[in-house]
Design a protein around this motif. Structure first.
Motif: not given
Length: 167
Positions: A84-85, A145-146, A149, A153-155
Motif C-alpha cells: 500500500i505504498r 508502507v513508506d 503513505s 494507504s496508511d496503517t
C-alpha cells in the motif's frame, strides 16, 4: 511521528511482546521530492506469485470486485505481501479485510470533535468491525508502507487484531 520539531526523536514500539526503543532524527521533508520518489509500483499484474511461498498484491491497481480471486490465488502460499505504498485504486478495507480475519474483528474506532468544547473528542460507538466472508487467507501477512503513505494507504486503516499468533 512525522509532525513536530525537527531534531532527535525516540519511538517506542512493541513487537512480539518485546518493547523496543528506536532513536532517530526528525527532519523537515521535501514533500515534492517525497511524492516524486514515492512511486513504488512493482511492474506487472496487480496480483503476483513471487514464488510458491510468497504472494504479492499491489493496491494501486486493485479492484474490490476481484478480492475473492486475489485471496483464492494466494491460498496455499506461506505469506501475502500487501503493498500500500501507493494510493489504493479502490476502497479495499472491507472487500479484502473480510478474507484476513476468521471471526468478527474490531479494527477501527473513529472520533468526532465537540464544537461546544473545543479540543474535546469523543469515540464513536460501536467500533467498525470486519466480518469474515468467503475463503480466509491462512498465511502470514506483510503490509508495505513508506514515508508517503497516507489516508487510505496508511496503517491506521489496516490494523488487524492478531489471530493465531500472527498479524
Amino acid at each position: 511521528m512525522t509532525k513536530g520539531t525537527c531534531g532527535p526523536a525516540v519511538v517506542k514500539l512493541r513487537r512480539g511482546g518485546e518493547t523496543l526503543t528506536v532513536s532517530t532524527a526528525r527532519v523537515s521533508p521535501d514533500m515534492k521530492q517525497l511524492q516524486q520518489a514515492g512511486n513504488h509500483d512493482r511492474p506487472g499484474d496487480t496480483f503476483q506469485k513471487l514464488s510458491n511461498d510468497v504472494a504479492y498484491l499491489k493496491l494501486s491497481s486493485v479492484k474490490a470486485a476481484d478480492a475473492d480471486r486475489y485471496v483464492e490465488s494466494a491460498a496455499g502460499s506461506n505469506g501475502l505481501i500487501i503493498d500500500i505504498r501507493n494510493y489504493p485504486s479502490e476502497f479495499m478495507v472491507f472487500a479484502l479485510g473480510s478474507h484476513l480475519v476468521d471471526k468478527p474483528t474490531e479494527f477501527a474506532t473513529f472520533t468526532h470533535g465537540d464544537i461546544a468544547n473545543p479540543g474535546a473528542f469523543y469515540f464513536n460507538q460501536p467500533p467498525v468491525s470486519l466480518t469474515p466472508k468467503g475463503l480466509q487467507y491462512q498465511g502470514k501477512i506483510v503490509i508495505l508502507v513508506d514515508e508517503v503513505s497516507l489516508s487510505q494507504s496508511d496503517t491506521r486503516r489496516w490494523h488487524f487484531v492478531p489471530r493465531r499468533g500472527r498479524w
